[in-house]
Scaffold this motif. Structure first.
Motif, short mmCIF file in Angstrom:
data_model
loop_
_atom_site.label_atom_id
_atom_site.label_comp_id
_atom_site.label_asym_id
_atom_site.label_seq_id
_atom_site.Cartn_x
_atom_site.Cartn_y
_atom_site.Cartn_z
N PHE A 88 0.84 -1.20 0.00
CA PHE A 88 0.00 0.00 0.00
C PHE A 88 0.87 1.26 0.00
N GLU A 89 1.93 1.25 0.79
CA GLU A 89 2.82 2.41 0.85
C GLU A 89 3.48 2.66 -0.51
N VAL A 90 3.88 1.59 -1.18
CA VAL A 90 4.49 1.72 -2.51
C VAL A 90 3.47 2.27 -3.51
N SER A 91 2.25 1.72 -3.48
CA SER A 91 1.20 2.17 -4.39
C SER A 91 0.81 3.61 -4.12
N LYS A 92 0.73 3.96 -2.84
CA LYS A 92 0.36 5.33 -2.45
C LYS A 92 1.40 6.33 -2.93
N ALA A 93 2.65 5.97 -2.81
CA ALA A 93 3.72 6.87 -3.28
C ALA A 93 3.62 7.08 -4.78
N ALA A 94 3.26 6.02 -5.52
CA ALA A 94 3.16 6.13 -6.98
C ALA A 94 2.00 7.03 -7.40
N ILE A 95 0.82 6.86 -6.80
CA ILE A 95 -0.32 7.69 -7.19
C ILE A 95 -0.11 9.13 -6.74
N ASP A 96 0.55 9.34 -5.60
CA ASP A 96 0.88 10.70 -5.16
C ASP A 96 1.80 11.37 -6.18
N ASP A 103 7.56 4.79 -17.04
CA ASP A 103 8.08 4.32 -15.76
C ASP A 103 7.23 3.11 -15.34
N ALA A 104 7.85 1.96 -15.17
CA ALA A 104 7.10 0.72 -14.92
C ALA A 104 6.19 0.82 -13.70
N ASP A 105 6.69 1.39 -12.59
CA ASP A 105 5.89 1.46 -11.36
C ASP A 105 4.72 2.44 -11.51
N LEU A 106 4.99 3.60 -12.11
CA LEU A 106 3.92 4.58 -12.29
C LEU A 106 2.89 4.08 -13.30
N ALA A 107 3.37 3.41 -14.36
CA ALA A 107 2.46 2.90 -15.39
C ALA A 107 1.50 1.88 -14.82
N ASP A 108 1.99 1.02 -13.93
CA ASP A 108 1.14 -0.02 -13.35
C ASP A 108 0.02 0.59 -12.52
N VAL A 109 0.34 1.64 -11.77
CA VAL A 109 -0.68 2.31 -10.95
C VAL A 109 -1.59 3.17 -11.84
N ALA A 110 -1.07 3.73 -12.91
CA ALA A 110 -1.87 4.59 -13.79
C ALA A 110 -3.06 3.84 -14.38
N ARG A 111 -2.91 2.54 -14.60
CA ARG A 111 -4.04 1.75 -15.13
C ARG A 111 -5.21 1.72 -14.16
N PRO A 133 -10.10 -1.09 -13.17
CA PRO A 133 -8.76 -0.89 -13.74
C PRO A 133 -8.64 -1.63 -15.06
N ILE A 134 -7.94 -1.02 -16.00
CA ILE A 134 -7.77 -1.65 -17.31
C ILE A 134 -6.53 -2.54 -17.26
N SER A 135 -6.65 -3.75 -17.76
CA SER A 135 -5.52 -4.67 -17.74
C SER A 135 -4.47 -4.22 -18.75
N HIS A 178 -4.96 -0.91 -5.90
CA HIS A 178 -3.76 -1.45 -6.52
C HIS A 178 -3.06 -2.44 -5.60
N ALA A 179 -2.94 -2.11 -4.32
CA ALA A 179 -2.27 -2.98 -3.36
C ALA A 179 -3.03 -4.29 -3.18
N PHE A 180 -4.37 -4.20 -3.14
CA PHE A 180 -5.19 -5.40 -3.00
C PHE A 180 -4.97 -6.36 -4.16
N ARG A 181 -4.99 -5.81 -5.39
CA ARG A 181 -4.80 -6.66 -6.57
C ARG A 181 -3.38 -7.21 -6.61
N TRP A 182 -2.40 -6.39 -6.20
CA TRP A 182 -1.02 -6.85 -6.18
C TRP A 182 -0.86 -8.04 -5.25
N VAL A 183 -1.47 -7.96 -4.06
CA VAL A 183 -1.36 -9.05 -3.08
C VAL A 183 -2.06 -10.30 -3.61
N GLU A 184 -3.19 -10.13 -4.28
CA GLU A 184 -3.87 -11.28 -4.89
C GLU A 184 -2.95 -11.99 -5.87
N THR A 185 -2.33 -11.23 -6.75
CA THR A 185 -1.41 -11.81 -7.74
C THR A 185 -0.21 -12.44 -7.05
#
Length: 305
Positions: free
Chosen positions: A41-49, A71-79, A85-87, A152-159
């Motif tokens: 969540f902290e990683v995802s929050k930093a990206a959307i911020d 940017d791979a990290d920003l792009a993943d959250v941008a979806r 969220p769009i795959s 984003h964090a929820f889906r990341w943990v699921e994966t």
């Protein structure tokens, strides 16, 4: 002398094993630390911020498309600006463009096309100011950032759970084959026929066996090939997909391609499975083993020589 075959479980035996597997699944899930989600969540929050800051709360999001999607990290959250969220696959197909960050950075036009596709599904509940063409309040900005990060964090943990469970199971099977069965791991290569398979007493990781991939491929001491599918299921519905619609189908294909005297299709299972799915898989020629009790696998391997 007839060939030694793996056990074929009775309904009561299958039910006993699947109940033990489900109980272990419950223990793992209830004891799984919350830290995994909170850290992500902290990683995802930093990206959307970062996205909101560099685009002045999305006002200049199109102008910043290449910088964000490059940017791979920003792009993943941008979806996750879109709802749902769009795959990555859908984004690539709809925009008719690669989503690889390295390519996006070099092609601003492609980046803009990708961002426009994301914005078509922009969540107006999370980002109400965007469609209303006004500035965001601090409360709106914070709510949008927190909810997006949570999604984003929820889906990341699921994966992570799904992939990590499979990786752990594969590693456990390989370790068991080496340490308990005395087999040797060899480099992976395609196996179009038996002549290209590992030698008896050897195994390899994921590879193409005939026309289908197997997670682990074992060459038994009697020369037969035993492709093993590692299946981790988190629900009864998921178990149909994992066992009947995947592993059992592969078992039929492999038997047809190699012949029943040359191949022993198997599945190593953990998690939640429905009894009738397991019975059906056995009827289709798939031999079943359980990650919580690999003793029967060792017994079969030792006898198959």
């Amino acid at each position: 002398m007839p060939q030694q075959m793996p056990p074929v479980w009775s309904p009561s035996e299958l039910n006993e094993q699947r109940e033990a597997s489900i109980e272990l699944f419950r223990i793992e899930r209830t004891s799984e630390p919350l830290e995994q989600y909170l850290t992500q969540f902290e990683v995802s929050k930093a990206a959307i911020d970062t996205i909101l800051e560099m685009t002045v709360d999305l006002e200049t999001v199109e102008e910043s498309a290449a910088e964000i999607l490059g940017d791979a990290d920003l792009a993943d959250v941008a979806r996750y600006l879109a709802s749902p969220p769009i795959s990555n696959d859908d984004l690539r197909t709809i925009a008719n463009s690669s989503t690889a960050p390295s390519k996006v950075r070099e092609d601003p036009e492609a980046a803009l096309r990708l961002m426009k596709v994301i914005l078509l599904g922009l969540d107006r509940e999370r980002f109400p100011w965007f469609s209303e063409a006004r500035q965001a309040s601090e409360a709106e900005r914070n709510t949008a950032a927190v909810s997006t990060a949570a999604m984003h964090a929820f889906r990341w943990v699921e994966t992570w759970r799904r992939n990590n469970g499979k990786q752990i199971q594969e590693a456990a099977v390989k370790s068991f084959l080496s340490d308990r069965c005395g087999f040797t791991e060899v480099p992976t290569k395609k196996i179009p026929n038996l002549s290209q398979a590992p030698n008896p007493g050897e195994y390899c990781g994921e590879t193409l066996v005939g026309s289908r991939k197997a997670d682990i491929v074992v060459r038994l001491l009697d020369g037969r090939l035993m492709p093993i599918e590692c299946k981790v299921s988190n629900s009864g519905t998921n178990s149909y997909k994992r066992i009947n619609n995947d592993a059992a189908v592969k078992a039929s294909v492999w038997t047809n391609e190699f012949g029943s005297v040359n191949i022993v299709p198997a599945a190593m299972m953990s998690g939640v499975f429905v009894l009738n799915n397991l019975e059906y898989a056995q009827q289709k020629g798939l031999y079943l083993f359980w990650a919580h009790d690999m003793g029967p696998l060792k017994e079969f391997v030792e006898l198959a020589q």
